[in-house]
Scaffold this motif. Structure first.
Motif, PDB file in Angstrom:
ATOM      1  N   LYS A 241      19.634  35.512   8.919  1.00 13.22           N
ATOM      2  CA  LYS A 241      19.656  35.543  10.391  1.00 13.22           C
ATOM      3  C   LYS A 241      19.608  36.981  10.924  1.00 13.22           C
ATOM      4  O   LYS A 241      18.850  37.292  11.843  1.00 13.22           O
ATOM      5  CB  LYS A 241      20.912  34.839  10.917  1.00 13.22           C
ATOM      6  N   SER A 242      20.410  37.856  10.315  1.00  9.80           N
ATOM      7  CA  SER A 242      20.440  39.247  10.783  1.00  9.80           C
ATOM      8  C   SER A 242      19.121  39.954  10.521  1.00  9.80           C
ATOM      9  O   SER A 242      18.767  40.896  11.248  1.00  9.80           O
ATOM     10  CB  SER A 242      21.589  40.010  10.111  1.00  9.80           C
ATOM     11  N   SER A 243      18.391  39.513   9.507  1.00 10.90           N
ATOM     12  CA  SER A 243      17.081  40.116   9.232  1.00 10.90           C
ATOM     13  C   SER A 243      16.111  39.838  10.377  1.00 10.90           C
ATOM     14  O   SER A 243      15.252  40.676  10.696  1.00 10.90           O
ATOM     15  CB  SER A 243      16.511  39.575   7.916  1.00 10.90           C
ATOM     16  N   LEU A 244      16.235  38.668  11.007  1.00  9.83           N
ATOM     17  CA  LEU A 244      15.379  38.374  12.156  1.00  9.83           C
ATOM     18  C   LEU A 244      15.801  39.195  13.370  1.00  9.83           C
ATOM     19  O   LEU A 244      14.965  39.566  14.197  1.00  9.83           O
ATOM     20  CB  LEU A 244      15.417  36.882  12.474  1.00  9.83           C
ATOM     21  N   VAL A 245      17.096  39.496  13.482  1.00 11.34           N
ATOM     22  CA  VAL A 245      17.550  40.414  14.532  1.00 11.34           C
ATOM     23  C   VAL A 245      16.960  41.802  14.281  1.00 11.34           C
ATOM     24  O   VAL A 245      16.505  42.478  15.208  1.00 11.34           O
ATOM     25  CB  VAL A 245      19.090  40.473  14.574  1.00 11.34           C
ATOM     26  N   ASP A 246      16.939  42.227  13.002  1.00  4.79           N
ATOM     27  CA  ASP A 246      16.318  43.513  12.655  1.00  4.79           C
ATOM     28  C   ASP A 246      14.848  43.530  13.048  1.00  4.79           C
ATOM     29  O   ASP A 246      14.316  44.558  13.493  1.00  4.79           O
ATOM     30  CB  ASP A 246      16.432  43.766  11.148  1.00  4.79           C
ATOM     31  N   LEU A 247      14.169  42.406  12.855  1.00  6.80           N
ATOM     32  CA  LEU A 247      12.747  42.308  13.214  1.00  6.80           C
ATOM     33  C   LEU A 247      12.550  42.571  14.698  1.00  6.80           C
ATOM     34  O   LEU A 247      11.653  43.339  15.087  1.00  6.80           O
ATOM     35  CB  LEU A 247      12.216  40.931  12.826  1.00  6.80           C
ATOM     36  N   ILE A 248      13.370  41.960  15.542  1.00 11.18           N
ATOM     37  CA  ILE A 248      13.249  42.161  16.981  1.00 11.18           C
ATOM     38  C   ILE A 248      13.544  43.616  17.337  1.00 11.18           C
ATOM     39  O   ILE A 248      12.863  44.222  18.173  1.00 11.18           O
ATOM     40  CB  ILE A 248      14.188  41.211  17.740  1.00 11.18           C
ATOM     41  N   ARG A 249      14.539  44.180  16.688  1.00  8.43           N
ATOM     42  CA  ARG A 249      14.859  45.590  16.943  1.00  8.43           C
ATOM     43  C   ARG A 249      13.679  46.492  16.591  1.00  8.43           C
ATOM     44  O   ARG A 249      13.362  47.430  17.320  1.00  8.43           O
ATOM     45  CB  ARG A 249      16.094  46.001  16.142  1.00  8.43           C
ATOM     46  N   PHE A 250      13.007  46.206  15.464  1.00  6.85           N
ATOM     47  CA  PHE A 250      11.854  47.014  15.079  1.00  6.85           C
ATOM     48  C   PHE A 250      10.713  46.873  16.081  1.00  6.85           C
ATOM     49  O   PHE A 250      10.048  47.850  16.425  1.00  6.85           O
ATOM     50  CB  PHE A 250      11.363  46.616  13.679  1.00  6.85           C
ATOM     51  N   ILE A 251      10.475  45.645  16.539  1.00  6.91           N
ATOM     52  CA  ILE A 251       9.418  45.419  17.526  1.00  6.91           C
ATOM     53  C   ILE A 251       9.637  46.312  18.743  1.00  6.91           C
ATOM     54  O   ILE A 251       8.686  46.845  19.332  1.00  6.91           O
ATOM     55  CB  ILE A 251       9.401  43.932  17.962  1.00  6.91           C
ATOM     56  N   ILE A 252      10.895  46.487  19.121  1.00  6.34           N
ATOM     57  CA  ILE A 252      11.222  47.235  20.335  1.00  6.34           C
ATOM     58  C   ILE A 252      11.297  48.740  20.068  1.00  6.34           C
ATOM     59  O   ILE A 252      10.710  49.544  20.802  1.00  6.34           O
ATOM     60  CB  ILE A 252      12.549  46.727  20.923  1.00  6.34           C
ATOM     61  N   GLU A 253      12.005  49.134  19.001  1.00  5.70           N
ATOM     62  CA  GLU A 253      12.262  50.555  18.772  1.00  5.70           C
ATOM     63  C   GLU A 253      11.261  51.208  17.837  1.00  5.70           C
ATOM     64  O   GLU A 253      11.086  52.432  17.872  1.00  5.70           O
ATOM     65  CB  GLU A 253      13.680  50.728  18.202  1.00  5.70           C
ATOM     66  N   LYS A 254      10.637  50.429  16.959  1.00  6.32           N
ATOM     67  CA  LYS A 254       9.580  50.907  16.056  1.00  6.32           C
ATOM     68  C   LYS A 254      10.046  52.060  15.171  1.00  6.32           C
ATOM     69  O   LYS A 254       9.286  52.997  14.889  1.00  6.32           O
ATOM     70  CB  LYS A 254       8.338  51.304  16.854  1.00  6.32           C
ATOM     71  N   LYS A 255      11.296  51.987  14.732  1.00  7.47           N
ATOM     72  CA  LYS A 255      11.843  53.004  13.846  1.00  7.47           C
ATOM     73  C   LYS A 255      11.748  52.535  12.402  1.00  7.47           C
ATOM     74  O   LYS A 255      12.150  51.431  12.073  1.00  7.47           O
ATOM     75  CB  LYS A 255      13.297  53.302  14.201  1.00  7.47           C
ATOM     76  N   LYS A 256      11.249  53.397  11.555  1.00  7.18           N
ATOM     77  CA  LYS A 256      10.992  53.031  10.166  1.00  7.18           C
ATOM     78  C   LYS A 256      12.239  52.569   9.440  1.00  7.18           C
ATOM     79  O   LYS A 256      12.205  51.627   8.649  1.00  7.18           O
ATOM     80  CB  LYS A 256      10.365  54.220   9.428  1.00  7.18           C
ATOM     81  N   GLU A 257      13.388  53.227   9.729  1.00 10.99           N
ATOM     82  CA  GLU A 257      14.587  52.915   8.969  1.00 10.99           C
ATOM     83  C   GLU A 257      15.066  51.475   9.179  1.00 10.99           C
ATOM     84  O   GLU A 257      15.840  50.947   8.405  1.00 10.99           O
ATOM     85  CB  GLU A 257      15.723  53.871   9.333  1.00 10.99           C
TER      86      GLU A 257
ATOM     87  N   LYS B 275       7.480  40.467   6.517  1.00 13.27           N
ATOM     88  CA  LYS B 275       7.242  40.111   5.122  1.00 13.27           C
ATOM     89  C   LYS B 275       7.838  41.177   4.203  1.00 13.27           C
ATOM     90  O   LYS B 275       7.917  42.352   4.555  1.00 13.27           O
ATOM     91  CB  LYS B 275       5.732  39.987   4.855  1.00 13.27           C
ATOM     92  N   ASN B 276       8.257  40.730   3.035  1.00 16.85           N
ATOM     93  CA  ASN B 276       8.792  41.635   2.015  1.00 16.85           C
ATOM     94  C   ASN B 276       9.956  42.465   2.536  1.00 16.85           C
ATOM     95  O   ASN B 276      10.065  43.664   2.267  1.00 16.85           O
ATOM     96  CB  ASN B 276       7.682  42.563   1.484  1.00 16.85           C
ATOM     97  N   TYR B 277      10.822  41.810   3.274  1.00 18.38           N
ATOM     98  CA  TYR B 277      11.976  42.503   3.853  1.00 18.38           C
ATOM     99  C   TYR B 277      13.254  41.753   3.517  1.00 18.38           C
ATOM    100  O   TYR B 277      13.406  40.583   3.874  1.00 18.38           O
ATOM    101  CB  TYR B 277      11.819  42.618   5.372  1.00 18.38           C
ATOM    102  N   LYS B 278      14.130  42.421   2.783  1.00 13.45           N
ATOM    103  CA  LYS B 278      15.405  41.833   2.385  1.00 13.45           C
ATOM    104  C   LYS B 278      15.188  40.453   1.762  1.00 13.45           C
ATOM    105  O   LYS B 278      14.586  40.326   0.716  1.00 13.45           O
ATOM    106  CB  LYS B 278      16.347  41.782   3.579  1.00 13.45           C
TER     107      LYS B 278
END
Length: 558
Positions: free
Chosen positions: A39-55, A10-13
């Motif tokens: 579409k790329s924002s959902l790829v970012d979501l999966i990356r965050f789930i895995i790496e949990k990096k704030k940036e 939520k509240n992302y891009k």
């Protein structure tokens, strides 16, 4: 392998407070949508789930910080850890904590995932006593988030493989940088097994690109500028530089470097990775697309791997549209914000699509869908649209799909609810309009329950129930008389009774006519359409419904 976790950002891009994401995680997750839809924002979501990096999700929206929300079904083991059976008291009812806590098994637990893996309880789909709040909060730390302990592996839409200087480190990047160095290191270094490239990768490459071309050898050569370049040899010993080849071969090579080579270099199992590949179909011929994506399908099955694939390709959408291990996520941007809808994830839904003879891409990638019973209805509607709005074209501004009379009871336009027995047509494409034959033998005949349900679900402004018995009753007496005479040599005084089927009206007009309309409706309707003109549209509520339909089509096309 299906992970039944709902994941939202939520509240992302492009996503506002309503969020976007996944209803669940399938082995293969196809993310489709127009450019800049999210579409790329959902790829970012999966990356965050895995790496949990704030940036990864630091781009807030509307002065709000991004949030990642996950819904999880609680298991008995998780409940037992938070509510131990050997503990009691503290204001928690029951003989022990577990006796009280087991009521939460299979309940939906919602939490927020933050950087470095911190998890915060938001909601539990069940009531609990105040004294149990400590244990409820503790569940957040006990739950393993989806795709935990996986490695994120990305190939970006913008990518290339270029000649490179020697680098002692082997790296795999989303844009292809480092690919040439990785291959030359593995081939040339004595501490690496060159068979990984020269045999295994080459064999897999040939399996995908065959029969277009077959390579007998892969090698690297050092150019005068101290840059290594990849070369392939064919059966005639002809050497071809990768830089001289099309980007399609480079894409396939990058995929194989990540699927085949990377796990070996990093000493990981292939199921340790979550692969996020963006628009692999760019510059790939449809036949090569099919072979590449079929390879990915088999790889996922053989190694229990998860894939997130963004695409615009109808070939790819249709390849996975009926695959039981895949789901399609449709991302739509309305100019202000995006939303995502998970579709085609149930086997029953996909089977009915097959029964209807519809490809997923036909629905998903058109501006709007007019649903009609069959091809004859399509011929009439296209003719009417052509007369009143010649600028609107099928295939460009709208598509026409057939539901078939016997399948109507299996269709649903209900946006909120569907199961394995229905098709969520509005969720597949929100721009939908349905045309239904009344079928009653009198003007006052009761509309059946199925048609009333469809009209209620999709809305009266998005549906059209014919005032006559069937759509053919909108054909004028002159239209049918001229057609019968010009095309079939029957001269008759024809009357199109509005409560009688066209075939019966033709038979009633003359005993000498032996033409059976229903036996060749598609052919006959195509012939009849040529005899329809603007003067023949003033019948029943035809003009009124056509104006409404044309208004909808223009809305779909903004």
């Amino acid at each position: 392998m299906i992970l039944n976790n709902k994941i939202l950002v939520k509240n992302y891009k492009c996503f506002d407070s309503s969020g976007g994401g996944f209803e669940k995680i399938s082995p293969i997750n196809l993310i489709i949508g127009k450019n800049n839809s999210g579409k790329s924002s959902l790829v970012d979501l999966i990356r965050f789930i895995i790496e949990k990096k704030k940036e990864i999700i630091e781009s807030g929206r509307d002065n709000s910080n991004p949030e990642v929300i996950i819904e999880h079904k609680l298991t008995e083991q998780e409940i037992l850890r938070a509510f131990p059976s050997g503990t009691s008291g503290g204001g928690i009812p029951g003989r022990n904590f577990f006796e009280y806590g087991k009521q939460f098994i299979d309940k939906t637990y919602t939490y927020k995932l933050e950087e470095k893996g911190k998890k915060t309880f938001i909601h539990l789909d069940a009531e609990f006593v105040t004294h149990a709040r400590k244990q409820i909060d503790a569940l957040a730390g006990i739950i393993n988030e989806p795709l935990a302990n996986k490695i994120f592996c990305n190939i970006a839409a913008e990518r290339d493989i270029l000649p490179e200087e020697t680098n002692a480190e082997i790296i795999f990047t989303p844009n292809g940088s480092g690919a040439t160095n990785a291959i030359q290191q593995i081939i040339n270094r004595t501490n690496r097994d060159s068979r990984l490239i020269e045999q295994e990768l080459l064999n897999e490459l040939n399996a995908i690109i065959n029969p277009d071309i077959i390579f007998t050898r892969i090698l690297v050569q050092l150019k005068n500028n101290n840059h290594w370049e990849i070369f392939f040899e064919d059966a005639n010993k002809k050497s071809i530089a990768l830089s001289k080849m099309g980007s399609g071969i480079k894409t396939v090579l990058l995929v194989l470097l990540n699927l085949v080579v990377r796990p070996v270099i990093e000493n990981k199992n292939r199921n340790s990775y979550v692969f996020a590949f963006e628009e692999l179909e760019n510059n790939l011929h449809p036949s090569l697309q099919r072979r590449l994506y079929n390879y990915i399908r088999k790889y996922s099955e053989n190694h229990s791997s998860y894939f997130f694939l963004t695409t615009h390709s109808n070939v790819v959408i249709d390849a996975f549209g009926t695959d039981k291990n895949s789901q399609l996520i449709h991302v739509i941007n309305d100019g202000d914000k995006s939303n995502s809808t998970t579709i085609l994830s149930y086997n029953g839904t996909k089977q009915i699509l097959n029964d209807l003879g519809i490809k997923a891409s036909d629905i998903l990638q058109c501006n709007g869908v007019i649903w009609v019973e069959g091809p004859s209805d399509r011929n009439y509607i296209n003719r009417w649209i052509g007369i009143l709005a010649p600028d609107l074209k099928e295939g460009l501004h709208y598509s026409i799909m057939f539901y078939g009379g016997r399948l109507l009871a299996n269709l649903s336009f209900d946006f909120e609810w569907f199961n394995n027995e229905v098709i969520p047509l509005l969720k597949i494409n929100k721009n939908a309009f349905v045309v239904l034959d009344r079928d009653g033998k009198t003007m006052n005949a009761k509309i059946n329950d199925t048609k009333n349900r469809i009209t209620k679900e999709i809305g009266e402004n998005n549906s059209w129930i014919t005032k006559g018995r069937e759509i053919e009753n909108y054909l004028s007496d002159k239209t049918i008389s001229d057609w019968l005479l010009d095309k079939h040599g029957f001269k008759t005084s024809f009357t199109n009774d509005k409560n009688t089927k066209l075939e019966e009206n033709i038979a009633n007009s003359s005993k000498t006519i032996n033409l059976k309309y229903n036996l060749s409706k598609t052919v006959f309707s195509s012939e009849i359409a040529d005899y329809i003109d603007k003067d023949s549209l003033a019948i029943l509520d035809l003009n009124e419904n056509l104006k409404n339909l044309l208004s909808k089509i223009r809305e779909w096309n903004e």
